[in-house]
Design an enzyme around this catalytic site. Structure first.
Site, PDB file in Angstrom:
ATOM      1  N   GLY A 215      44.210  49.187  41.949  1.00 19.29           N
ATOM      2  CA  GLY A 215      43.062  49.663  42.704  1.00 19.29           C
ATOM      3  C   GLY A 215      42.102  48.536  43.048  1.00 19.29           C
ATOM      4  O   GLY A 215      42.503  47.400  43.326  1.00 19.29           O
ATOM      5  N   SER A 216      40.833  48.842  43.003  1.00 21.10           N
ATOM      6  CA  SER A 216      39.819  47.894  43.477  1.00 21.10           C
ATOM      7  C   SER A 216      39.667  46.663  42.599  1.00 21.10           C
ATOM      8  O   SER A 216      39.035  45.686  43.031  1.00 21.10           O
ATOM      9  CB  SER A 216      38.471  48.602  43.613  1.00 21.10           C
ATOM     10  OG  SER A 216      38.519  49.544  44.666  1.00 21.10           O
ATOM     11  N   THR A 217      40.211  46.659  41.377  1.00 23.89           N
ATOM     12  CA  THR A 217      40.143  45.428  40.589  1.00 23.89           C
ATOM     13  C   THR A 217      40.937  44.312  41.251  1.00 23.89           C
ATOM     14  O   THR A 217      40.673  43.131  41.033  1.00 23.89           O
ATOM     15  CB  THR A 217      40.659  45.646  39.147  1.00 23.89           C
ATOM     16  OG1 THR A 217      42.015  46.104  39.190  1.00 23.89           O
ATOM     17  CG2 THR A 217      39.797  46.670  38.416  1.00 23.89           C
TER      18      THR A 217
END
Length: 485
Positions: A215-217
């Site tokens: 995801g956004s990591t």
């Protein structure tokens, strides 16, 4: 009579020579196949005829041995088994060994030639040394903070020292007691069947053997590629990023969970996790540069060992532009282990250099004499030092005023990045909550810890699913434990 006696003596000598040749053939030439024959129980009897060496955390053994009085005498025992199972693995008379019990089996079982006082003595005498010890890099306080933070929820935590690569915590949840698999009786067989049938897969080491969409990591990687390639030269300059953003060559559009992402600067997009900005940045940077940067961090590397093998994290090397856009925000086929994402965070904290992760500090004889000493080394340079410095600044912004404020630690500098990863058919599954971070005490010159947390079964309430709501507090507890120790 003399000729007959002479002939009989010659025949006896020939027969004796034949016996000696056959003995040499069996005991030396064919010794290997006989030793390895499953029907040969002498090896197992000798293997379990003495106590196994110990695995140590913080100077204290978390393993032991007990004399069962059975033919395979010594059975493995574990202190706080579920807490350290992802580190130790299990050692079973029936089901073999896993993780450190497997990777360091030679030392623990006493068969490693380096344990012998005299070189080659064990091979010549067909004996074995007393089991040696394996001293780990794990910090007990950090391990417990991660384990208690997950609280039985499905997920994992990996924490490493950015400078040395030492693994400070390695937790997978739910866990199990590896001592249940010791012994060769019905009890061990029932435990094996029960653990393998369990829906939550407690024997799966989610920290190093399970990959997830990050995801956004993953936007840390995309930002590094954009900055290093020159796609972005000013983190505060507005970007040409429409909201919503239509994927190139597709009818699908991306949107955001927050306002203000249209043409947002990299700083704002990173702090508030704007999907549209990072999807477009990935496409503009290009597949070749994105792949090179991802592989610089460790993606697509199947050779990572700690010393147990680590599952390969994936970034597609030749996606079309629409898929590249999704890959750049940690979706599509992008997948990572928690350890890999801890390495990403560590590289930011370590000036762009990715440390080689290691779980063993040293191995020693039963008397404490060091047999092997591990050393820190760098795997590769993932980005320039200047880019790493800018990313540290952006990650601090996330914690001080963005989506990761629940990771803040008074008196310490903390940088982080939240992530919410969609998965399942049509993204119907409960999103995974991610948080990656690093922390530096006010009195230190460099960060002391980098952490990655993933929670699979976070609350279905949107505010609690986010990495900031579910995963960041766990990371904060681990970082605080390391800083205190």
């Amino acid at each position: 009579m003399t000729p007959y006696i002479r002939r009989a003596a010659v025949l006896l000598v020939v027969l004796l020579a034949a016996l000696l040749v056959n003995a040499v053939r069996i005991q030396i030439i064919q010794a290997g196949p006989y030793d390895g024959n499953p029907a040969n129980r002498r090896h197992d009897i000798a293997r379990y005829g003495q106590p196994r060496g110990d695995i140590l955390v913080g100077g204290r053994p978390v393993t032991g041995s007990t004399d069962s009085g059975q033919r395979l005498r010594h059975e493995r025992t574990y202190t706080n088994g579920p807490l350290y199972a992802p580190v130790t693995g299990f050692a079973s008379q029936v089901y073999g060994t896993t993780f450190l019990e497997n990777a360091e089996d030679g030392v623990l079982s006493g068969t490693d030639p380096m344990l012998a006082t005299v070189p080659l003595w064990n091979d010549l005498s067909r004996t074995r040394s007393s089991g040696g010890d394996v001293v780990t890099t794990v910090r007990a306080a950090a391990q417990r903070a991660a384990y208690e933070g997950l609280g039985g929820r499905k997920g994992a935590v990996a924490a490493i020292d950015p400078s040395t690569g030492e693994i400070l915590a390695l937790v997978s949840s739910p866990s199990y007691d590896p001592g249940r698999l010791s012994g060769s009786g019905r009890k061990a067989a029932d435990a094996w069947a029960s653990l393998n049938a369990a829906k939550d897969k407690p024997m799966l080491n989610r920290a190093i053997r399970q990959t997830y969409p990050p995801g956004s990591t993953f936007k840390v990687v995309t930002a590094a590629a954009a900055l290093d390639s020159g796609t972005v030269t000013d983190v505060d300059a507005r970007t040409d990023s429409p909201d919503p953003y239509r994927l190139p060559g597709a009818s699908t559009s991306l949107s955001n969970e927050v306002e203000g992402c249209a043409d947002a600067s990299l700083r704002y997009a990173f702090e508030w996790s704007c999907n549209t900005v990072f999807a477009r940045l990935g496409v503009t940077t290009g597949a070749r540069r994105m792949t090179r940067t991802a592989e610089g961090f460790g993606f697509n590397d199947s050779g990572v060992r700690i010393p147990s093998g680590v599952a390969r994290s994936n970034f597609d090397t030749s996606p079309d532009k629409a898929r590249l856009a999704l890959s750049s925000i940690g979706q599509y086929n992008t997948r990572a282990t928690p350890l890999q994402m801890a390495m990403v965070s560590a590289a930011v904290a370590n000036g762009g250099s990715v440390p080689s992760p290691r779980l063993v500090e040293r191995t020693a004889t039963a008397g404490g004499t060091t047999v092997r000493q591990s050393g820190s080394r760098s795997l590769r340079q993932a980005m320039s030092a200047g880019t790493a410095a800018r990313l540290r600044e952006l990650m601090v912004d996330v914690v001080e005023g963005g989506t990761g404020r629940s990771a803040a630690i008074p008196g310490a500098q903390v940088g982080g990045k939240t992530g919410t990863a969609q998965h399942g058919v049509d993204n119907a599954g409960t999103p995974y909550a991610w948080f990656v971070s690093w922390a530096q005490a006010a009195t230190d010159t460099v960060p002391a810890v980098a952490v990655a947390v993933v929670v699979e079964d976070a609350s279905a309430v949107r505010e609690d699913i986010s990495g900031g709501g579910s995963a960041a507090p766990i990371a904060r507890a681990v970082m605080r434990a390391v800083l205190k120790s």
